[in-house]
Design a protein around this motif. Structure first.
Motif, PDB file in Angstrom:
ATOM      1  N   UNK A   1       6.884  10.355   3.250  1.00  0.00           N
ATOM      2  CA  UNK A   1       5.619  10.531   2.539  1.00  0.00           C
ATOM      3  C   UNK A   1       5.864  10.220   1.076  1.00  0.00           C
ATOM      4  N   UNK A   2       4.866   9.627   0.434  1.00  0.00           N
ATOM      5  CA  UNK A   2       5.023   9.324  -0.988  1.00  0.00           C
ATOM      6  C   UNK A   2       4.886  10.605  -1.793  1.00  0.00           C
TER       7      UNK A   2
ATOM      8  N   UNK B   1      14.017  15.078  -0.203  1.00  0.00           N
ATOM      9  CA  UNK B   1      13.558  14.048  -1.135  1.00  0.00           C
ATOM     10  C   UNK B   1      14.482  12.852  -1.169  1.00  0.00           C
ATOM     11  N   UNK B   2      13.867  11.685  -1.237  1.00  0.00           N
ATOM     12  CA  UNK B   2      14.622  10.429  -1.281  1.00  0.00           C
ATOM     13  C   UNK B   2      14.145   9.632  -2.481  1.00  0.00           C
ATOM     14  N   UNK B   3      15.088   8.990  -3.148  1.00  0.00           N
ATOM     15  CA  UNK B   3      14.723   8.206  -4.335  1.00  0.00           C
ATOM     16  C   UNK B   3      15.081   6.739  -4.101  1.00  0.00           C
ATOM     17  N   UNK B   4      14.109   5.878  -4.355  1.00  0.00           N
ATOM     18  CA  UNK B   4      14.331   4.438  -4.211  1.00  0.00           C
ATOM     19  C   UNK B   4      14.452   3.872  -5.607  1.00  0.00           C
ATOM     20  N   UNK B   5      15.545   3.159  -5.863  1.00  0.00           N
ATOM     21  CA  UNK B   5      15.685   2.550  -7.193  1.00  0.00           C
ATOM     22  C   UNK B   5      16.161   1.115  -7.069  1.00  0.00           C
ATOM     23  N   UNK B   6      15.832   0.310  -8.072  1.00  0.00           N
ATOM     24  CA  UNK B   6      16.271  -1.077  -8.061  1.00  0.00           C
ATOM     25  C   UNK B   6      17.449  -1.218  -9.007  1.00  0.00           C
ATOM     26  N   UNK B   7      18.516  -1.889  -8.557  1.00  0.00           N
ATOM     27  CA  UNK B   7      19.620  -2.136  -9.489  1.00  0.00           C
ATOM     28  C   UNK B   7      19.557  -3.572  -9.982  1.00  0.00           C
ATOM     29  N   UNK B   8      18.781  -4.394  -9.278  1.00  0.00           N
ATOM     30  CA  UNK B   8      18.566  -5.764  -9.744  1.00  0.00           C
ATOM     31  C   UNK B   8      17.167  -6.145  -9.317  1.00  0.00           C
ATOM     32  N   UNK B   9      16.402  -6.753 -10.202  1.00  0.00           N
ATOM     33  CA  UNK B   9      15.077  -7.221  -9.803  1.00  0.00           C
ATOM     34  C   UNK B   9      14.700  -8.434 -10.635  1.00  0.00           C
ATOM     35  N   UNK B  10      14.573  -9.576  -9.966  1.00  0.00           N
ATOM     36  CA  UNK B  10      14.218 -10.788 -10.711  1.00  0.00           C
ATOM     37  C   UNK B  10      12.746 -10.796 -11.089  1.00  0.00           C
ATOM     38  N   UNK B  11      11.941  -9.936 -10.445  1.00  0.00           N
ATOM     39  CA  UNK B  11      10.496  -9.967 -10.701  1.00  0.00           C
ATOM     40  C   UNK B  11       9.937  -8.630 -11.148  1.00  0.00           C
ATOM     41  N   UNK B  12      10.760  -7.785 -11.706  1.00  0.00           N
ATOM     42  CA  UNK B  12      10.233  -6.494 -12.156  1.00  0.00           C
ATOM     43  C   UNK B  12      11.303  -5.694 -12.870  1.00  0.00           C
ATOM     44  N   UNK B  13      10.895  -4.530 -13.361  1.00  0.00           N
ATOM     45  CA  UNK B  13      11.822  -3.684 -14.107  1.00  0.00           C
ATOM     46  C   UNK B  13      12.784  -2.974 -13.149  1.00  0.00           C
ATOM     47  N   UNK B  14      13.982  -2.701 -13.638  1.00  0.00           N
ATOM     48  CA  UNK B  14      14.913  -1.949 -12.794  1.00  0.00           C
ATOM     49  C   UNK B  14      14.885  -0.473 -13.189  1.00  0.00           C
ATOM     50  N   UNK B  15      13.912  -0.140 -14.020  1.00  0.00           N
ATOM     51  CA  UNK B  15      13.836   1.211 -14.545  1.00  0.00           C
ATOM     52  C   UNK B  15      13.005   2.148 -13.674  1.00  0.00           C
ATOM     53  N   UNK B  16      12.182   1.558 -12.807  1.00  0.00           N
ATOM     54  CA  UNK B  16      11.257   2.368 -12.005  1.00  0.00           C
ATOM     55  C   UNK B  16      11.996   3.084 -10.877  1.00  0.00           C
ATOM     56  N   UNK B  17      11.479   4.256 -10.512  1.00  0.00           N
ATOM     57  CA  UNK B  17      11.990   4.868  -9.280  1.00  0.00           C
ATOM     58  C   UNK B  17      10.806   5.198  -8.373  1.00  0.00           C
ATOM     59  N   UNK B  18      11.064   5.235  -7.090  1.00  0.00           N
ATOM     60  CA  UNK B  18      10.048   5.642  -6.128  1.00  0.00           C
ATOM     61  C   UNK B  18      10.545   6.927  -5.483  1.00  0.00           C
TER      62      UNK B  18
ATOM     63  N   UNK C   1       0.830  -1.222   0.000  1.00  0.00           N
ATOM     64  CA  UNK C   1       0.000   0.000   0.000  1.00  0.00           C
ATOM     65  C   UNK C   1       0.857   1.262   0.000  1.00  0.00           C
ATOM     66  N   UNK C   2       2.192   1.083  -0.009  1.00  0.00           N
ATOM     67  CA  UNK C   2       3.047   2.246  -0.259  1.00  0.00           C
ATOM     68  C   UNK C   2       3.348   2.128  -1.747  1.00  0.00           C
ATOM     69  N   UNK C   3       2.656   2.904  -2.542  1.00  0.00           N
ATOM     70  CA  UNK C   3       2.684   2.692  -3.996  1.00  0.00           C
ATOM     71  C   UNK C   3       4.073   2.852  -4.592  1.00  0.00           C
ATOM     72  N   UNK C   4       4.827   3.817  -4.051  1.00  0.00           N
ATOM     73  CA  UNK C   4       6.168   4.066  -4.588  1.00  0.00           C
ATOM     74  C   UNK C   4       7.073   2.850  -4.361  1.00  0.00           C
ATOM     75  N   UNK C   5       6.890   2.183  -3.235  1.00  0.00           N
ATOM     76  CA  UNK C   5       7.684   0.989  -2.940  1.00  0.00           C
ATOM     77  C   UNK C   5       7.210  -0.183  -3.800  1.00  0.00           C
ATOM     78  N   UNK C   6       5.888  -0.362  -3.886  1.00  0.00           N
ATOM     79  CA  UNK C   6       5.338  -1.459  -4.677  1.00  0.00           C
ATOM     80  C   UNK C   6       5.790  -1.374  -6.129  1.00  0.00           C
ATOM     81  N   UNK C   7       5.778  -0.148  -6.659  1.00  0.00           N
ATOM     82  CA  UNK C   7       6.130   0.007  -8.072  1.00  0.00           C
ATOM     83  C   UNK C   7       7.581  -0.400  -8.314  1.00  0.00           C
ATOM     84  N   UNK C   8       8.488   0.029  -7.417  1.00  0.00           N
ATOM     85  CA  UNK C   8       9.900  -0.313  -7.593  1.00  0.00           C
ATOM     86  C   UNK C   8      10.110  -1.824  -7.475  1.00  0.00           C
ATOM     87  N   UNK C   9       9.272  -2.472  -6.638  1.00  0.00           N
ATOM     88  CA  UNK C   9       9.404  -3.924  -6.473  1.00  0.00           C
ATOM     89  C   UNK C   9       8.782  -4.677  -7.652  1.00  0.00           C
ATOM     90  N   UNK C  10       8.126  -3.976  -8.548  1.00  0.00           N
ATOM     91  CA  UNK C  10       7.513  -4.627  -9.710  1.00  0.00           C
ATOM     92  C   UNK C  10       6.048  -4.942  -9.469  1.00  0.00           C
TER      93      UNK C  10
END
Ligand SMILES: Nc1ncnc2c1ncn2[C@@H]1O[C@H](COP(=O)(O)OP(=O)(O)OP(=O)(O)O)[C@@H](O)[C@H]1O
Ligand SMILES: [Mg+2]
Length: 455
Positions: A274-275, A247-264, A75-84
């Motif tokens: 806060x999102x 401001x803080x940015x969450x990014x994935x550098x490796x993700x077996x179940x989603x894109x690594x292009x998304x940022x939160x 339910x934290x959308x920015x986190x969910x999106x980065x996780x795929x």
């Protein structure tokens, strides 16, 4: 008598050697080799059956059944999106970031949200006492009765508690503070780190509990310990940000179940993170209007468009070789565009230093930014500003031509939403009729065209 094998492993890169060396031959670090016992057989034996649905014989892929609801949404959308799209059951997720950036805060908030969804969750803190975690919890308003806190460093003890509590999601804060008694090396050493991570991976795969591991980063900004941990886990996230900005940015550098292009994108406040659901607004918030060298470019990050401000400063070079200093974009790309401007548009940049920055601390590496970079350089060189209500995007080729790029509709849409009035887009973009009443569109096909039009 069982002979205990010792090896020497480099604490910075994980290189192993049978004898001690003063300097690691792999990463050239001095005095980084420490004595460790090799992985005990018990640790390896544990791993024989990793997952309950591990098949002992091969199965055709179309006959494998997957459960629906394999992902848990926080339910934290920015986190969910980065996780795929949510947390995958049984996955091991490593999250790294500078000290004090907000890793513990983010995960405590995420676990609390899961707790509110009636999932039993466990937060293991190896760094803080339960009182300290409670104080943070009060500040973040994390008070779900399904959120359990454990202050413990021994992995064996943690595993025992997990067996009793049976949580549905687990956070280990941090993996560097956890030690396992099955390894003789000191807590925090590479051996311990690897041993503990392997045990936790077996647990995740065997039970389907998703596990978040918080990792410290070294002064170079990579997760402390050898790359082996990054290979072991399913997802590697980095939590980044500038000390001076909230401001803080969450990014994935490796993700077996989603894109690594998304940022939160998050904003750190008194009550935690806060999102930020519309990052374009924050990246453009502090823009000075009507300043030479500033251009707004719509960039695509994963599945959403983000407007960013490209800032260039061109000033006469003091030393012989002109400098090309960049923040947030590839240095080589800027040199290339400077050369194209020199050769194809007739601007003399050989005796000029170029400083280029993407405001707000974002990193962009897509060719759509080319035209924005080139025009901001020209704008600063001529000391003429570009209309602040204009967006510019397109790839620039070596012949000075402007090439089409993907998702241009999404980009223009975002600009319309934020009140931009004019848009310079590559000639090849089609179907413009939808936008005619909303924004003034100018098609361009060469760098020379753009320069003539703007300046
Ligand atoms: N009362 C407060 N008001 C606003 N911000 C706060 C407050 N207390 C803490 N913070 C913010 O939270 C940050 C600490 O977050 P947190 O402890 O989650 O970081 P961390 O990444 O887990 O750090 P470490 O690696 O040291 O464990 C501080 O740097 C600060 O920005
Ligand atoms: Mg912390």
């Amino acid at each position: 008598m069982v002979k205990i094998k010792t090896i020497f492993s480099c604490q910075s890169c994980g290189y192993q050697s049978p004898k001690w060396l003063g300097r690691c031959p792999a990463c050239n670090e001095w005095n980084s080799l420490a004595e460790e016992t090799s992985l005990p057989p018990s640790l390896l034996r544990d791993g024989v059956s990793i997952s309950p649905d591990r098949s002992s014989s091969p199965i055709p892929i179309d006959r494998i059944k997957t459960d629906q609801g394999e992902r848990i949404e926080t339910e934290i959308k920015e986190l969910d999106r980065v996780l795929g799209g949510g947390i995958v059951r049984g996955s091991l997720i490593l999250i790294g970031g500078d000290p004090g950036i907000g890793k513990s805060t983010l995960l405590l908030q995420a676990l609390n949200k899961l707790g509110e969804k009636k999932l039993k969750v466990l937060y293991v803190s190896g760094e803080e006492s339960i009182n300290q975690t409670k104080i943070r919890g009060d500040r973040l308003d994390a008070s779900s009765s399904n959120l359990y806190i454990l202050a413990e460093n021994s992995l064996e003890k943690i595993l025992e508690e997990i067996k009793i509590l049976k949580p549905q999601c687990l956070v280990i804060d941090s993996i560097q503070t956890v030690y396992t008694t099955s390894m003789e090396s000191a807590p925090g050493s590479v051996g311990q780190l690897r041993g503990s991570s392997i045990k936790l991976m077996y647990l995740a795969k065997k039970t389907g509990i998703p596990i978040f591991l918080i990792g410290h980063v070294t002064k170079e900004g990579v997760i402390a310990g050898p790359k082996v941990i990054e290979h072991l886990v399913d997802t590697v996230l980095y939590f980044e940000g500038d000390r001076g900005h909230p401001y803080r940015i969450l990014r994935a550098t490796k993700n077996r179940y989603g894109s690594t292009n998304e940022i939160g994108v998050f904003e750190m406040g008194d009550c935690g993170l806060l999102e930020v659901s519309n990052p374009s607004e924050i990246f453009l918030a502090e823009r000075s209007i009507g300043v030479a060298g500033s251009v707004v470019v719509p960039s695509i990050k994963g599945t959403r468009p983000i407007l960013v401000e490209v800032q260039a400063l061109v000033s006469p070079a003091v030393f012989g070789t002109p400098r090309r200093t960049t923040l947030g974009v590839d240095h080589n790309r800027v040199s290339l565009l400077a050369a194209v401007l020199e050769k194809k548009a007739g601007f003399s940049l050989l005796n000029q230093d170029i400083f280029l920055n993407i405001a707000g601390g974002v990193k962009i590496d897509e060719p759509a930014l080319d035209l924005g970079i080139a025009t901001s350089i020209v704008s600063s060189l001529l000391n003429k500003s570009i209309d602040p209500k204009t967006i510019i995007f397109g790839e620039v080729g070596l012949a000075g031509e402007v090439r089409g790029i993907s998702h241009w509709e999404m980009r223009v849409n975002e600009a319309v939403k934020l009140g931009f009035k004019k848009c310079l887009i590559p000639h090849h973009s089609k179907n413009l009729s939808n936008f005619h009443s909303l924004i003034d569109i100018k098609r361009i096909d060469s760098l020379r065209d753009v320069v003539e039009y703007l300046f």
